[in-house]
Design a protein around this motif. Sequence first.
Motif, PDB file in Angstrom:
ATOM      1  N   CYS A  86       0.842  -1.235  -0.024  1.00  0.00           N
ATOM      2  CA  CYS A  86       0.147  -0.164   0.044  1.00  0.00           C
ATOM      3  C   CYS A  86       0.800   1.291  -0.023  1.00  0.00           C
ATOM      4  O   CYS A  86       1.767   1.313   0.695  1.00  0.00           O
ATOM      5  N   CYS A  90      -2.357   5.356   6.300  1.00  0.00           N
ATOM      6  CA  CYS A  90      -3.460   5.405   7.263  1.00  0.00           C
ATOM      7  C   CYS A  90      -3.140   5.032   8.527  1.00  0.00           C
ATOM      8  O   CYS A  90      -2.754   3.904   8.619  1.00  0.00           O
ATOM      9  N   TYR A  92      -4.487   3.889  10.801  1.00  0.00           N
ATOM     10  CA  TYR A  92      -5.165   2.916  11.829  1.00  0.00           C
ATOM     11  C   TYR A  92      -4.939   1.351  11.209  1.00  0.00           C
ATOM     12  O   TYR A  92      -5.422   0.415  11.644  1.00  0.00           O
ATOM     13  N   CYS A  93      -4.229   1.221  10.280  1.00  0.00           N
ATOM     14  CA  CYS A  93      -4.080  -0.001   9.283  1.00  0.00           C
ATOM     15  C   CYS A  93      -2.762  -0.572   9.392  1.00  0.00           C
ATOM     16  O   CYS A  93      -1.741  -0.026   9.285  1.00  0.00           O
ATOM     17  N   PHE A  95      -1.498  -2.278   7.199  1.00  0.00           N
ATOM     18  CA  PHE A  95      -1.131  -2.347   5.778  1.00  0.00           C
ATOM     19  C   PHE A  95      -0.234  -0.770   5.538  1.00  0.00           C
ATOM     20  O   PHE A  95       0.156  -0.934   4.373  1.00  0.00           O
ATOM     21  N   GLY A 132      -4.686  -3.556  -1.014  1.00  0.00           N
ATOM     22  CA  GLY A 132      -4.151  -2.356  -0.443  1.00  0.00           C
ATOM     23  C   GLY A 132      -4.185  -1.385  -1.792  1.00  0.00           C
ATOM     24  O   GLY A 132      -4.609  -2.004  -2.863  1.00  0.00           O
ATOM     25  N   GLU A 133      -3.765  -0.037  -1.550  1.00  0.00           N
ATOM     26  CA  GLU A 133      -3.699   0.753  -2.893  1.00  0.00           C
ATOM     27  C   GLU A 133      -2.196   0.741  -3.331  1.00  0.00           C
ATOM     28  O   GLU A 133      -1.462   1.343  -2.128  1.00  0.00           O
ATOM     29  N   GLN A 352      -4.086  -7.190   8.240  1.00  0.00           N
ATOM     30  CA  GLN A 352      -4.552  -5.973   8.297  1.00  0.00           C
ATOM     31  C   GLN A 352      -4.869  -5.392   9.742  1.00  0.00           C
ATOM     32  O   GLN A 352      -4.581  -4.432  10.063  1.00  0.00           O
TER      33      GLN A 352
HETATM   34 FE1  SF4 Z   1      -5.366   2.633   4.109  1.00  0.00          FE
HETATM   35 FE2  SF4 Z   1      -6.480   0.600   2.619  1.00  0.00          FE
HETATM   36 FE3  SF4 Z   1      -3.830   1.079   2.668  1.00  0.00          FE
HETATM   37 FE4  SF4 Z   1      -5.027   0.089   4.730  1.00  0.00          FE
HETATM   38  S1  SF4 Z   1      -5.036  -0.902   2.800  1.00  0.00           S
HETATM   39  S2  SF4 Z   1      -3.111   1.734   4.517  1.00  0.00           S
HETATM   40  S3  SF4 Z   1      -6.893   1.322   4.918  1.00  0.00           S
HETATM   41  S4  SF4 Z   1      -5.413   2.552   2.048  1.00  0.00           S
END
Ligand code: SF4
Length: 464
Positions: A86, A90, A92-93, A95, A132-133, A352
């Motif tokens: 990713c 974020c 909270y994540c 990833f 993920g992105e 995650q």
């Molecule tokens: Fe953010 Fe989604 Fe990447 Fe997790 S997977 S860091 S929530 S964009």
Amino acid sequence: MNDFIDDAKIERILENAKNPDRLHVEEIIDKAGELKGLSPEETAVLLQTEDRDLVEKIWATAKEIKEAIYGNRLVLFAPLYVANHCSNNCLYCGFRKDNKELKRVALNMEQIANEVRILEQEGHKRLLMLCGEHPSRSSLDYFIEAIETAYAIKTDNGGEIRRINVEIAPLSVDDFKRLKATNIGTYVLFQETYHHDTYKTMHPSGPKSDYLWRLTAMDRAQQAGINDVGIGALFGLYDYKFEVLGLLFHALHLDSAFGVGPHTISIPRLEPAMNAPAAIKPPKPVLDDEFKKLVAIIRLAVPYTGMILSTRETTEMRREVFELGISQISAGSRTNPGGYQDDSGEGFRAAQFNLGDTRTLDEVIHDITLKGHIPSFCTACYRLGRTGGDFMELAKPGLIQKFCRTNAIITFKEYLEGYASPSTREAGNLLVDRLVAETEKAGTKRTLKNRLKRIENGERDLYI
Ligand code: SF4
Ligand code: SAM
């Protein structure tokens, strides 16, 4: 595209609704009981209601609404994480880009096929595919190939995936069109927090830091012809009352722009995650009773929108909120790519977030069967083109009960015949018998009995 979330307006509505008058609260609950939905102002009054007896009345009405519209069905699905690279951060994540300890994985097509085989052999028919992105490790081309791979896998006993819902980063209209062409079900995306400043803090870098691009994703999905969209907020980042109104304004916006609101609302609550500061110490934790209250209030405010609960919640909390308006649940989940085939015990290194409910699909089904819920694997509406506005037309006059109840029982029977453990099969068949006996309309009863017999004789994938 305009930003339709006005923070000051939401704060004002919440402020004006403080210390509500009992009579007014009761009037609003009664109105909700007529399945008419609620305005943001009325919803705010319920959110500001703290008296225990009134909150209990909200819970009771949510149960009645759930029963009236959805019956006691619970539609089951499994998440399938294909990659965890990713470029976002974020807070909270697990990833997130800055989590250097995470084991990064992007499954190849053979590994994806193996995951799908395992899920099919457990009895799953519906997936939520996620990643993920990342421009190269989770490109749209890769993701589309993953969807095609999953749909193509067939196993014994009618094992197949009949609906893949998708939860990936926002796309352009053209890319949404490409996604739609792969025959996805619902496009799901959570705004995480509707509060602009909190959003900015939580998403310090990467493409996800653009609030408006994310907020307007559902509009582009609709423009691309994806008419089932699912919204959500990640509870624990900001005041839960604000987030519920944010979800409601989002739903109202979609309704006015496209004539149909969101197909589903998801209500994830923050779970601990590796090297994710906002998950380890949530900025605005939501207590269990508050969580139950918000689920019930969403049920009252948008009675016809499905509500999804994941395995983030514990077994006990899931048992409590199923009744308050949940229509879809995940079960037997893993949040690490490759998690279904990985028995090394090291899955947490690539996950995650942590799970609250780690039971198998069969254990979850056994449990909800004993509580009288009907486990459903139905995918009929989407395959018969009953989506978007058509689905809502069907839902509103209560037809959902007729079609969905029958299809739920048929697909549950398919599960019992093909995949259930002996004790689940026994409990399940008792429930099926009872449901057949309780079916009032003679024609529906005949159809149901006929389909159940055909399933017993080995036919699969029957629906009306
Ligand atoms: Fe953010 Fe989604 Fe990447 Fe997790 S997977 S860091 S929530 S964009
Ligand atoms: N990466 C895409 C995105 O961010 O939209 C796809 C979805 S992401 C894999 C799935 C969702 O998991 C996120 O939208 C977020 O709401 C949720 N999530 C992330 N970290 C979480 C945590 N610690 N606890 C609970 N949910 C979390």
